[in-house]
Design a protein around this motif. Structure first.
Motif, PDB file in Angstrom:
ATOM      1  N   LEU A 134       0.830  -1.200   0.000  1.00  0.00           N
ATOM      2  CA  LEU A 134       0.000   0.000   0.000  1.00  0.00           C
ATOM      3  C   LEU A 134       0.867   1.253   0.000  1.00  0.00           C
ATOM      4  O   LEU A 134       0.589   2.207  -0.740  1.00  0.00           O
ATOM      5  CB  LEU A 134      -0.933  -0.002   1.220  1.00  0.00           C
ATOM      6  CG  LEU A 134      -1.831   1.235   1.370  1.00  0.00           C
ATOM      7  CD1 LEU A 134      -2.753   1.390   0.164  1.00  0.00           C
ATOM      8  CD2 LEU A 134      -2.644   1.154   2.658  1.00  0.00           C
ATOM      9  N   GLN A 135       1.917   1.252   0.815  1.00  0.00           N
ATOM     10  CA  GLN A 135       2.814   2.402   0.840  1.00  0.00           C
ATOM     11  C   GLN A 135       3.533   2.562  -0.503  1.00  0.00           C
ATOM     12  O   GLN A 135       3.716   3.696  -0.995  1.00  0.00           O
ATOM     13  CB  GLN A 135       3.849   2.249   1.965  1.00  0.00           C
ATOM     14  CG  GLN A 135       3.249   2.175   3.351  1.00  0.00           C
ATOM     15  CD  GLN A 135       2.406   3.390   3.687  1.00  0.00           C
ATOM     16  OE1 GLN A 135       2.715   4.507   3.283  1.00  0.00           O
ATOM     17  NE2 GLN A 135       1.319   3.172   4.421  1.00  0.00           N
ATOM     18  N   LYS A 136       3.925   1.449  -1.102  1.00  0.00           N
ATOM     19  CA  LYS A 136       4.586   1.513  -2.407  1.00  0.00           C
ATOM     20  C   LYS A 136       3.647   2.083  -3.464  1.00  0.00           C
ATOM     21  O   LYS A 136       4.042   2.925  -4.277  1.00  0.00           O
ATOM     22  CB  LYS A 136       5.073   0.123  -2.835  1.00  0.00           C
ATOM     23  CG  LYS A 136       6.281  -0.369  -2.090  1.00  0.00           C
ATOM     24  CD  LYS A 136       6.915  -1.558  -2.790  1.00  0.00           C
ATOM     25  CE  LYS A 136       5.942  -2.706  -2.914  1.00  0.00           C
ATOM     26  NZ  LYS A 136       6.542  -3.880  -3.596  1.00  0.00           N
ATOM     27  N   VAL A 137       2.400   1.616  -3.452  1.00  0.00           N
ATOM     28  CA  VAL A 137       1.415   2.117  -4.409  1.00  0.00           C
ATOM     29  C   VAL A 137       1.199   3.610  -4.215  1.00  0.00           C
ATOM     30  O   VAL A 137       1.161   4.384  -5.186  1.00  0.00           O
ATOM     31  CB  VAL A 137       0.078   1.358  -4.265  1.00  0.00           C
ATOM     32  CG1 VAL A 137      -1.030   2.063  -5.037  1.00  0.00           C
ATOM     33  CG2 VAL A 137       0.224  -0.074  -4.761  1.00  0.00           C
ATOM     34  N   ASN A 138       1.095   4.043  -2.963  1.00  0.00           N
ATOM     35  CA  ASN A 138       0.896   5.466  -2.686  1.00  0.00           C
ATOM     36  C   ASN A 138       2.010   6.323  -3.266  1.00  0.00           C
ATOM     37  O   ASN A 138       1.763   7.318  -3.967  1.00  0.00           O
ATOM     38  CB  ASN A 138       0.814   5.699  -1.171  1.00  0.00           C
ATOM     39  CG  ASN A 138      -0.464   5.170  -0.564  1.00  0.00           C
ATOM     40  OD1 ASN A 138      -1.465   4.974  -1.269  1.00  0.00           O
ATOM     41  ND2 ASN A 138      -0.450   4.920   0.724  1.00  0.00           N
ATOM     42  N   PHE A 139       3.240   5.942  -2.990  1.00  0.00           N
ATOM     43  CA  PHE A 139       4.368   6.753  -3.423  1.00  0.00           C
ATOM     44  C   PHE A 139       4.645   6.611  -4.920  1.00  0.00           C
ATOM     45  O   PHE A 139       5.011   7.578  -5.580  1.00  0.00           O
ATOM     46  CB  PHE A 139       5.618   6.386  -2.618  1.00  0.00           C
ATOM     47  CG  PHE A 139       5.664   7.022  -1.259  1.00  0.00           C
ATOM     48  CD1 PHE A 139       6.197   8.295  -1.090  1.00  0.00           C
ATOM     49  CD2 PHE A 139       5.160   6.373  -0.147  1.00  0.00           C
ATOM     50  CE1 PHE A 139       6.236   8.901   0.158  1.00  0.00           C
ATOM     51  CE2 PHE A 139       5.195   6.962   1.108  1.00  0.00           C
ATOM     52  CZ  PHE A 139       5.729   8.232   1.265  1.00  0.00           C
ATOM     53  N   ARG A 140       4.466   5.416  -5.461  1.00  0.00           N
ATOM     54  CA  ARG A 140       4.800   5.219  -6.874  1.00  0.00           C
ATOM     55  C   ARG A 140       3.746   5.809  -7.804  1.00  0.00           C
ATOM     56  O   ARG A 140       4.075   6.273  -8.893  1.00  0.00           O
ATOM     57  CB  ARG A 140       5.037   3.734  -7.148  1.00  0.00           C
ATOM     58  CG  ARG A 140       6.325   3.263  -6.506  1.00  0.00           C
ATOM     59  CD  ARG A 140       6.609   1.795  -6.695  1.00  0.00           C
ATOM     60  NE  ARG A 140       7.844   1.445  -6.013  1.00  0.00           N
ATOM     61  CZ  ARG A 140       8.336   0.211  -5.944  1.00  0.00           C
ATOM     62  NH1 ARG A 140       7.686  -0.796  -6.520  1.00  0.00           N
ATOM     63  NH2 ARG A 140       9.465  -0.023  -5.298  1.00  0.00           N
ATOM     64  N   THR A 141       2.484   5.780  -7.382  1.00  0.00           N
ATOM     65  CA  THR A 141       1.492   6.488  -8.187  1.00  0.00           C
ATOM     66  C   THR A 141       1.689   7.995  -8.076  1.00  0.00           C
ATOM     67  O   THR A 141       1.411   8.735  -9.024  1.00  0.00           O
ATOM     68  CB  THR A 141       0.056   6.122  -7.742  1.00  0.00           C
ATOM     69  OG1 THR A 141      -0.085   6.315  -6.334  1.00  0.00           O
ATOM     70  CG2 THR A 141      -0.275   4.688  -8.089  1.00  0.00           C
ATOM     71  N   TYR A 142       2.197   8.437  -6.938  1.00  0.00           N
ATOM     72  CA  TYR A 142       2.537   9.855  -6.778  1.00  0.00           C
ATOM     73  C   TYR A 142       3.663  10.223  -7.740  1.00  0.00           C
ATOM     74  O   TYR A 142       3.635  11.287  -8.377  1.00  0.00           O
ATOM     75  CB  TYR A 142       2.959  10.129  -5.340  1.00  0.00           C
ATOM     76  CG  TYR A 142       3.052  11.598  -4.989  1.00  0.00           C
ATOM     77  CD1 TYR A 142       1.941  12.278  -4.492  1.00  0.00           C
ATOM     78  CD2 TYR A 142       4.236  12.300  -5.139  1.00  0.00           C
ATOM     79  CE1 TYR A 142       2.011  13.619  -4.163  1.00  0.00           C
ATOM     80  CE2 TYR A 142       4.320  13.639  -4.816  1.00  0.00           C
ATOM     81  CZ  TYR A 142       3.208  14.294  -4.331  1.00  0.00           C
ATOM     82  OH  TYR A 142       3.279  15.634  -4.023  1.00  0.00           O
ATOM     83  N   ILE A 143       4.652   9.339  -7.852  1.00  0.00           N
ATOM     84  CA  ILE A 143       5.733   9.557  -8.809  1.00  0.00           C
ATOM     85  C   ILE A 143       5.168   9.624 -10.226  1.00  0.00           C
ATOM     86  O   ILE A 143       5.588  10.443 -11.048  1.00  0.00           O
ATOM     87  CB  ILE A 143       6.780   8.421  -8.712  1.00  0.00           C
ATOM     88  CG1 ILE A 143       7.482   8.463  -7.354  1.00  0.00           C
ATOM     89  CG2 ILE A 143       7.810   8.537  -9.836  1.00  0.00           C
ATOM     90  CD1 ILE A 143       8.393   7.284  -7.108  1.00  0.00           C
ATOM     91  N   GLY A 144       4.187   8.743 -10.512  1.00  0.00           N
ATOM     92  CA  GLY A 144       3.560   8.749 -11.834  1.00  0.00           C
ATOM     93  C   GLY A 144       2.886  10.073 -12.137  1.00  0.00           C
ATOM     94  O   GLY A 144       2.948  10.567 -13.269  1.00  0.00           O
ATOM     95  N   LEU A 145       2.243  10.672 -11.132  1.00  0.00           N
ATOM     96  CA  LEU A 145       1.616  11.982 -11.325  1.00  0.00           C
ATOM     97  C   LEU A 145       2.657  13.054 -11.624  1.00  0.00           C
ATOM     98  O   LEU A 145       2.459  13.903 -12.498  1.00  0.00           O
ATOM     99  CB  LEU A 145       0.823  12.375 -10.074  1.00  0.00           C
ATOM    100  CG  LEU A 145      -0.563  11.761  -9.884  1.00  0.00           C
ATOM    101  CD1 LEU A 145      -1.185  12.279  -8.598  1.00  0.00           C
ATOM    102  CD2 LEU A 145      -1.464  12.076 -11.063  1.00  0.00           C
ATOM    103  N   LEU A 146       3.778  13.015 -10.893  1.00  0.00           N
ATOM    104  CA  LEU A 146       4.840  13.987 -11.125  1.00  0.00           C
ATOM    105  C   LEU A 146       5.483  13.783 -12.494  1.00  0.00           C
ATOM    106  O   LEU A 146       5.872  14.747 -13.167  1.00  0.00           O
ATOM    107  CB  LEU A 146       5.907  13.870 -10.032  1.00  0.00           C
ATOM    108  CG  LEU A 146       5.469  14.182  -8.595  1.00  0.00           C
ATOM    109  CD1 LEU A 146       6.639  13.962  -7.632  1.00  0.00           C
ATOM    110  CD2 LEU A 146       4.961  15.610  -8.486  1.00  0.00           C
TER     111      LEU A 146
END
Length: 220
Positions: A134-146
Motif C-alpha cells: 500500500l505504501q509503495k502504491v501510494n508513493f509510486r502512483t505519486y511519482i507517476g503523477l509527477l
C-alpha cells in the motif's frame, strides 16, 4: 467520364495526444470523485496525513488507487519509450512500441504483486507485505503523477538530454528509497520481529527483478 466519389476519412494519427488526454481525464475523475482524498494525497511528500488516514490495506485496490495506477502506467511507459528513443533503441512515435512497453509493464507489476502475495502467505507475513505494498502504491502512483507532465513536455518539446534523464531517474530512485525508509520508520517494531523474511522479500522481489531487467536491457 465517370467520377469516382470516395468518402473523406478524418483520422488522427497523433495517438500519443489521445493517450495523454485519456490519462488527464483519469486524473480529473480521481480529483472529482475523491476530492478530499486527492487533496490529502497531493501533499504526500510533505505531510503524513494521507498515510495515517489510508493506512489500512483494504485501500490497496479501491477506485482511487486504480485510477492513479493507470496514470502511473501511462507515465512510466512514455518515459521508458522516451529514454529508448534518446539512446537510439526505439522511436518515440512508434505506437506499437508504446503498446508493448505498456503491456509488459502491466504484466510485470501484476505478476510481481501476485508472487508477493503467495510468498507473504507462505511465510505468514501477509499483513506486513499488504501494508508495505500500500505504501509503495501510494508513493509510486505519486511519482507517476509527477512524471506525467514531464513525459508530456519531453515528448512534444524534444527536451530529452543525458543530464535530464539521469536527474529524473535519480529522483525516482531517491523517492523509492524514501518509501522504504518511511515504511521502516512506521512499522519498525513489526519488521524487526520478522526481519529475516523481510530482508529475503526485499532481495528476491524488490532488487533481483530490476537487476535482471537492467541486465537484459544492457546485454541486448
Amino acid at each position: 467520364m465517370v467520377w469516382a466519389l470516395h468518402p473523406r476519412v478524418y483520422e488522427s494519427k497523433d495517438w500519443a495526444t489521445l493517450i495523454f488526454i485519456l490519462a488527464l481525464a483519469l486524473i480529473v475523475i480521481a480529483r472529482t470523485a475523491f476530492s478530499s482524498r486527492f487533496n490529502d494525497y497531493i501533499r504526500l511528500l510533505v505531510s503524513d496525513k494521507y498515510t495515517k488516514i489510508y493506512r489500512d490495506s483494504s485501500h490497496l485496490w479501491n477506485g482511487f488507487n486504480i485510477l492513479l495506477f493507470l496514470v502511473n502506467l501511462v507515465s512510466f511507459s512514455f518515459f521508458i519509450q522516451l529514454v529508448l528513443d534518446h539512446y537510439g533503441l526505439g522511436e518515440k512515435k512508434d505506437w506499437m512500441l508504446f503498446t508493448r512497453i505498456f503491456t509488459g509493464l502491466t504484466v510485470f507489476i501484476l505478476s510481481k504483486f501476485l508472487i508477493e502475495k503467495i510468498i507473504a502467505v507462505t511465510f505468514d507475513i501477509e499483513e506486513l507485505i499488504d501494508e508495505f505494498n500500500l505504501q509503495k502504491v501510494n508513493f509510486r502512483t505519486y511519482i507517476g503523477l509527477l512524471l506525467f507532465p514531464v513525459s508530456a513536455i519531453m515528448y512534444y518539446g524534444d527536451y530529452a538530454t543525458n543530464s535530464l534523464i539521469i536527474i529524473i531517474i535519480g529522483t525516482l530512485l531517491l523517492i523509492n528509497l524514501l518509501t522504504y525508509l518511511f515504511y521502516l520508520k512506521i512499522y519498525q517494531n513489526f519488521v524487526i520481529g520478522k526481519l529475516f523474511y523481510f530482508i529475503l522479500y526485499l532481495c528476491a522481489l524488490e532488487i533481483a527483478p530490476y537487476y535482471f531487467i537492467y541486465y537484459l536491457i544492457t546485454k541486448n
